[in-house]
Structures are given as structure tokens and as C-alpha cells.
Scaffold this motif. Structure first.
Motif, PDB file in Angstrom:
ATOM      1  N   GLY A   1      -5.092  -7.957  -5.048  1.00 10.91           N
ATOM      2  CA  GLY A   1      -5.358  -6.529  -4.938  1.00 10.91           C
ATOM      3  C   GLY A   1      -5.441  -5.872  -6.302  1.00 10.91           C
ATOM      4  O   GLY A   1      -5.595  -6.547  -7.317  1.00 10.91           O
ATOM      5  N   THR A   2      -5.344  -4.563  -6.331  1.00 16.73           N
ATOM      6  CA  THR A   2      -5.469  -3.790  -7.567  1.00 16.73           C
ATOM      7  C   THR A   2      -4.370  -2.744  -7.625  1.00 16.73           C
ATOM      8  O   THR A   2      -3.830  -2.372  -6.580  1.00 16.73           O
ATOM      9  CB  THR A   2      -6.816  -3.006  -7.561  1.00 16.73           C
ATOM     10  OG1 THR A   2      -7.825  -3.851  -7.039  1.00 16.73           O
ATOM     11  CG2 THR A   2      -7.222  -2.555  -8.951  1.00 16.73           C
ATOM     12  N   GLY A   3      -4.114  -2.249  -8.835  1.00 14.78           N
ATOM     13  CA  GLY A   3      -3.242  -1.086  -8.983  1.00 14.78           C
ATOM     14  C   GLY A   3      -1.770  -1.424  -8.864  1.00 14.78           C
ATOM     15  O   GLY A   3      -1.388  -2.587  -8.879  1.00 14.78           O
TER      16      GLY A   3
ATOM     17  N   ILE B   1      -1.382  -5.123   3.016  1.00  9.79           N
ATOM     18  CA  ILE B   1      -0.449  -5.045   4.152  1.00  9.79           C
ATOM     19  C   ILE B   1      -0.161  -6.382   4.829  1.00  9.79           C
ATOM     20  O   ILE B   1       0.674  -6.436   5.729  1.00  9.79           O
ATOM     21  CB  ILE B   1      -0.916  -4.057   5.273  1.00  9.79           C
ATOM     22  CG1 ILE B   1      -2.339  -4.330   5.716  1.00  9.79           C
ATOM     23  CG2 ILE B   1      -0.736  -2.620   4.879  1.00  9.79           C
ATOM     24  CD1 ILE B   1      -2.802  -3.441   6.885  1.00  9.79           C
ATOM     25  N   HIS B   2      -0.863  -7.434   4.436  1.00  7.57           N
ATOM     26  CA  HIS B   2      -0.713  -8.682   5.182  1.00  7.57           C
ATOM     27  C   HIS B   2       0.136  -9.722   4.453  1.00  7.57           C
ATOM     28  O   HIS B   2       0.019  -9.865   3.250  1.00  7.57           O
ATOM     29  CB  HIS B   2      -2.100  -9.275   5.488  1.00  7.57           C
ATOM     30  CG  HIS B   2      -2.981  -8.318   6.225  1.00  7.57           C
ATOM     31  ND1 HIS B   2      -4.026  -7.649   5.620  1.00  7.57           N
ATOM     32  CD2 HIS B   2      -2.949  -7.900   7.512  1.00  7.57           C
ATOM     33  CE1 HIS B   2      -4.616  -6.868   6.515  1.00  7.57           C
ATOM     34  NE2 HIS B   2      -3.980  -6.985   7.663  1.00  7.57           N
TER      35      HIS B   2
ATOM     36  N   ILE C   1       0.832  -1.208   0.000  1.00  9.06           N
ATOM     37  CA  ILE C   1       0.000   0.000   0.000  1.00  9.06           C
ATOM     38  C   ILE C   1       0.870   1.263   0.000  1.00  9.06           C
ATOM     39  O   ILE C   1       0.547   2.260  -0.662  1.00  9.06           O
ATOM     40  CB  ILE C   1      -1.011   0.001   1.185  1.00  9.06           C
ATOM     41  CG1 ILE C   1      -2.050   1.111   0.999  1.00  9.06           C
ATOM     42  CG2 ILE C   1      -0.316   0.096   2.535  1.00  9.06           C
ATOM     43  CD1 ILE C   1      -3.222   1.048   1.977  1.00  9.06           C
ATOM     44  N   ALA C   2       2.005   1.219   0.711  1.00  7.39           N
ATOM     45  CA  ALA C   2       2.902   2.385   0.755  1.00  7.39           C
ATOM     46  C   ALA C   2       3.573   2.586  -0.605  1.00  7.39           C
ATOM     47  O   ALA C   2       3.726   3.713  -1.081  1.00  7.39           O
ATOM     48  CB  ALA C   2       3.953   2.193   1.847  1.00  7.39           C
ATOM     49  N   ARG C   3       3.959   1.475  -1.257  1.00  8.23           N
ATOM     50  CA  ARG C   3       4.567   1.585  -2.594  1.00  8.23           C
ATOM     51  C   ARG C   3       3.553   2.123  -3.601  1.00  8.23           C
ATOM     52  O   ARG C   3       3.881   2.934  -4.467  1.00  8.23           O
ATOM     53  CB  ARG C   3       5.086   0.217  -3.048  1.00  8.23           C
ATOM     54  CG  ARG C   3       6.260  -0.302  -2.227  1.00  8.23           C
ATOM     55  CD  ARG C   3       6.758  -1.628  -2.810  1.00  8.23           C
ATOM     56  NE  ARG C   3       7.750  -2.273  -1.977  1.00  8.23           N
ATOM     57  CZ  ARG C   3       9.067  -2.007  -2.020  1.00  8.23           C
ATOM     58  NH1 ARG C   3       9.529  -1.092  -2.855  1.00  8.23           N
ATOM     59  NH2 ARG C   3       9.899  -2.660  -1.240  1.00  8.23           N
TER      60      ARG C   3
ATOM     61  N   ARG D   1      -0.283  -4.139  -6.709  1.00  6.70           N
ATOM     62  CA  ARG D   1      -1.565  -4.633  -6.151  1.00  6.70           C
ATOM     63  C   ARG D   1      -1.763  -4.110  -4.724  1.00  6.70           C
ATOM     64  O   ARG D   1      -2.245  -4.811  -3.837  1.00  6.70           O
ATOM     65  CB  ARG D   1      -1.630  -6.165  -6.159  1.00  6.70           C
ATOM     66  CG  ARG D   1      -1.604  -6.759  -7.560  1.00  6.70           C
ATOM     67  CD  ARG D   1      -2.015  -8.222  -7.562  1.00  6.70           C
ATOM     68  NE  ARG D   1      -1.803  -8.794  -8.880  1.00  6.70           N
ATOM     69  CZ  ARG D   1      -1.044  -9.861  -9.149  1.00  6.70           C
ATOM     70  NH1 ARG D   1      -0.436 -10.502  -8.164  1.00  6.70           N
ATOM     71  NH2 ARG D   1      -0.903 -10.318 -10.368  1.00  6.70           N
ATOM     72  N   GLY D   2      -1.372  -2.850  -4.534  1.00  6.07           N
ATOM     73  CA  GLY D   2      -1.352  -2.271  -3.195  1.00  6.07           C
ATOM     74  C   GLY D   2      -2.633  -1.577  -2.787  1.00  6.07           C
ATOM     75  O   GLY D   2      -2.738  -1.051  -1.685  1.00  6.07           O
ATOM     76  N   ILE D   3      -3.628  -1.572  -3.678  1.00  2.00           N
ATOM     77  CA  ILE D   3      -4.906  -0.954  -3.317  1.00  2.00           C
ATOM     78  C   ILE D   3      -5.769  -2.033  -2.646  1.00  2.00           C
ATOM     79  O   ILE D   3      -5.908  -3.139  -3.168  1.00  2.00           O
ATOM     80  CB  ILE D   3      -5.595  -0.351  -4.565  1.00  2.00           C
ATOM     81  CG1 ILE D   3      -4.737   0.834  -5.071  1.00  2.00           C
ATOM     82  CG2 ILE D   3      -7.020   0.104  -4.262  1.00  2.00           C
ATOM     83  CD1 ILE D   3      -5.104   1.346  -6.442  1.00  2.00           C
TER      84      ILE D   3
END
Length: 385
Positions: free
Chosen positions: A316-318, A350-351, A241-243, A321-323
Motif C-alpha cells: 500500500g501507500t502512505g 483492510i485484508h 486504513i483507519a490508522r 501503508r493504509g491507502i
């Protein structure tokens, strides 16, 4: 060789399978796991496992509270690799406490709030898990949506009173002194910061978070706990998510140095605090697992750990896949899923994946003191008070 089974023991499925095995091959060799398991059952003083924390340790307590889907993982594809259905664990399979229970010859510890478990905890169980996804050390973190650390401690006191009533003072003291208390908390206080975050300089905020963790440990100690396994926090600036946020703001997807700096100061204050507690509280023993260093090492040397990708999420997405869209219950509804989660360090935004949890658990169980010290968990389980 004759096998005598004494009637007073009751056996679970796994042991019956062991017994059958016994009988079939009593003339040859006996698998050591069976002996260990039977032995484990015949002694009442096996060390139980008592778990506090957030999503890294939550086996599904949040399935039973009124919260938002942001704090739940009770839908596919969560759980698909190991359980084949979603259990509420924020990963594709088992969590770190699941593996630790396995290494310690204990069954998986169910969510404390699971109705069946809740009403049947009048027998002395193998452990209790109070962890709640989204919980922080500060009660203000995700307030009203999670079982915060303070409330988890209240549940623990209920269990302690119940053990006392059931076993008497002396026995229950012994059970708690031998129990291993696992704790993973703090990440959410920085990830989804409480309103307090903006009101304090970072170092002061870190001290508040650590202060709350410290008083929780002292409270468990004053209620009889002596053996503690504590996880420090992941490099928050390197989570998918941070990336993704870095890319969104025009960056190249590298780690966020500010988030990592806060993580480093949290982790070093935590280490110093534990050394101090060991010095202040008689009989306080601990195992601090440096998941921060292991995660950073895995991100720079994925193949060393058997990963192909240690930066992106599997689900995930984006970018990376951090969204947070895994499972399609949040916004956006569409998400991608990798074909082999084993290849990934991260399961979602994040997991960690089950493969990643297994590596952490194994390192925590019998790793060297530089990543799990002063004791590793295996040594902690075998310490007798």
C-alpha cells in the motif's frame, strides 16, 4: 501385503501420489494422511463446505461480475506468495476457507461463478463458495457492484434444488444437514457504509445488520443447513486504513475508538443472536470465531503470533501503508510492497496476509471455546445429524 484397488473408485492426483506411496512402502508404514484421504473418498457422506461472505472468504467470484477494480483482486501482487498468480483472493495467498478445506481433507472450493465450475456442478461437489468482495449483510451496501447476501442465498437455493434433482430428497437432506456453512459478513456494512448508515442511530443500524444476518441463517436452516461457522468482525478502528485516516486528520495513528465501539456492539449482538437461534431452532449448531479478540491480541503482542508488524499493511501507500493502492490499479498508482508478507498481520489496507489467515483458521479449527465456541470447526465437521 497386497494392494487391491477397486475399479469403481476414481482417484485424483494427490491420491494417486498416495497410492504410489502405498505401493512403494507397503511393507513399512503408511502415511496416515493417505489412509484418511482414501477413506474420505470412499464415503459419500463427507461433510461438504458451503461458503457465504465478503472479501475475507471470496476465492474470486468478483472476477466474473461487472464491478469496479475497487472490489477486485485479480492483479499482482495479490496471490503471489502461494498461487504465484492473482486468483481474485484479497490476500497474498490462501484465505480462511482455503485452510479450513485443507484441514477437513477437502480440495480448495472454487468460486461458484467460475464458468467451468458453474456448468460442471452437476456432480456432487465438495462444496460451494458464493462469497463476494465488498458484500454486506444489507443489500444497499455497495449495491450493484457485488453479489449481496440475498443473491448469495439465491445461488444456494439453486444448488439445493440441483442436489435434490441429482440425489433425491433424502440423500440431499442428509448432505445439507452434514454440510458446514461458513459465513463472514457485516464488516462492509460499517466500512463502506450504505446510504442507510447516516440515517439511523448506530445501535439501530447494528440491529438492522444483525437482523439481516439472522434471517440469512434462518433461511439456510429452513433449507436444510444445521451446522454453521460464523466469523465476527475485525476491530475496524485498528485496520491500516483507519490508522492512516487518523494520521491524515492530525492524530498519532492510533485506533479509531468510534469504529471499534460499533464493532463491539455488532459482535456482542451477534453472539447473543446465535445463542438465541440455537435455543429456537432444533438441531442448529454453531461455531462463532472471535477473530476480533485474536486480531486485537496480535496487534498488542505481534511476536507471540510470529509477526514483526501488526499495524501496517505489507502492500500500500502512505501512513501504515493504509491507502488502498496495492497493485496500482486504483489511485494512487504507486505503492510499496514489503519483502516478507509473513512478517505482517495485514496484507493491504483492510485484508489479512495468508500467515494471518492461517493463524485464524487454525484457531477456528481446533481452538478453545472462548475464541471458537460452543464448538470449534473440527468438532462441527464431526457432528452427525
Amino acid at each position: 501385503m497386497r494392494i487391491i484397488i477397486m475399479a469403481k473408485y476414481s482417484f485424483n492426483k494427490q491420491q494417486l501420489c498416495c497410492l504410489t506411496f502405498f505401493v512403494l512402502i507397503s511393507t513399512v508404514a503408511i502415511p496416515s494422511g493417505c489412509i484418511r484421504q482414501l477413506h474420505q473418498e470412499t464415503i459419500t457422506n463427507h461433510a461438504i463446505l458451503i461458503v457465504f461472505g465478503e472479501s475475507l472468504f471470496d476465492p474470486g467470484n468478483n472476477n466474473y461480475i461487472n464491478t469496479s477494480t475497487n472490489f477486485q483482486a485479480n492483479f499482482p501482487p495479490y496471490g503471489e506468495t502461494f498461487f504465484k498468480y492473482p486468483t481474485g483472493r484479497y490476500t497474498n495467498g490462501r484465505t480462511i476457507p482455503d485452510f479450513i478445506a485443507e484441514f477437513a481433507n477437502l480440495p480448495l472450493i472454487p468460486p461458484f461463478l467460475e464458468p467451468h465450475h458453474h456448468h460442471h456442478h452437476h456432480h456432487v461437489a465438495y462444496g460451494y463458495n458464493f462469497a463476494s468482495s465488498g458484500a454486506g449483510a444489507l443489500s444497499e451496501t455497495n449495491s450493484g457492484l457485488v453479489i449481496d447476501l440475498h443473491k448469495q442465498l439465491k445461488y444456494f437455493k439453486k444448488v439445493r434444488n440441483h442436489l435434490k434433482a441429482k440425489l433425491g430428497e433424502r440423500e440431499s437432506d442428509k448432505v445439507l444437514a452434514n454440510a458446514v456453512f461458513l459465513l463472514s459478513i457485516g464488516g462492509n456494512d460499517y466500512l463502506r457504509p450504505s446510504p442507510l448508515f447516516a440515517s439511523f442511530p448506530p445501535d439501530q443500524y447494528v440491529s438492522m445488520v444483525i437482523g439481516n444476518i439472522t434471517s440469512a441463517l434462518q433461511e439456510i436452516y429452513h433449507n436444510g443447513g444445521r451446522k454453521f461457522g460464523i466469523l465476527n468482525i475485525w476491530p475496524l478502528g485498528c485496520l491500516p486504513i483507519a490508522r492512516a485516516q487518523n494520521v491524515a486528520s492530525g492524530g498519532d495513528g492510533s485506533c479509531d475508538p468510534r469504529a471499534n465501539a460499533v464493532t463491539v456492539s455488532h459482535n456482542s449482538l451477534l453472539a447473543a443472536t446465535l445463542r438465541q437461534l440455537q435455543w429456537q431452532l432444533k438441531g442448529f449448531q454453531y461455531s462463532l470465531f472471535d477473530v476480533f479478540s485474536v486480531a486485537l491480541d496480535a496487534e498488542s503482542n505481534p511476536t507471540k503470533y510470529g509477526f514483526k508488524d501488526a499495524k501496517s499493511a505489507c502492500c500500500g501507500t502512505g501512513p501504515f501503508r493504509g491507502i488502498p493502492s496495492c497493485g496500482g490499479k486504483r489511485q494512487p498508482k504507486e505503492y510499496e510492497l514489503c519483502s516478507d508478507p509473513q512478517d505482517f498481520l495485514f496484507w493491504d489496507f483492510i485484508h489479512p496476509t495468508e500467515a494471518s489467515n492461517q493463524i485464524s483458521a487454525q484457531a477456528w479449527w481446533n481452538g478453545p471455546p472462548n475464541i471458537t465456541g460452543p464448538y470449534n470447526l473440527q468438532a462441527l465437521f464431526h457432528l452427525t445429524s
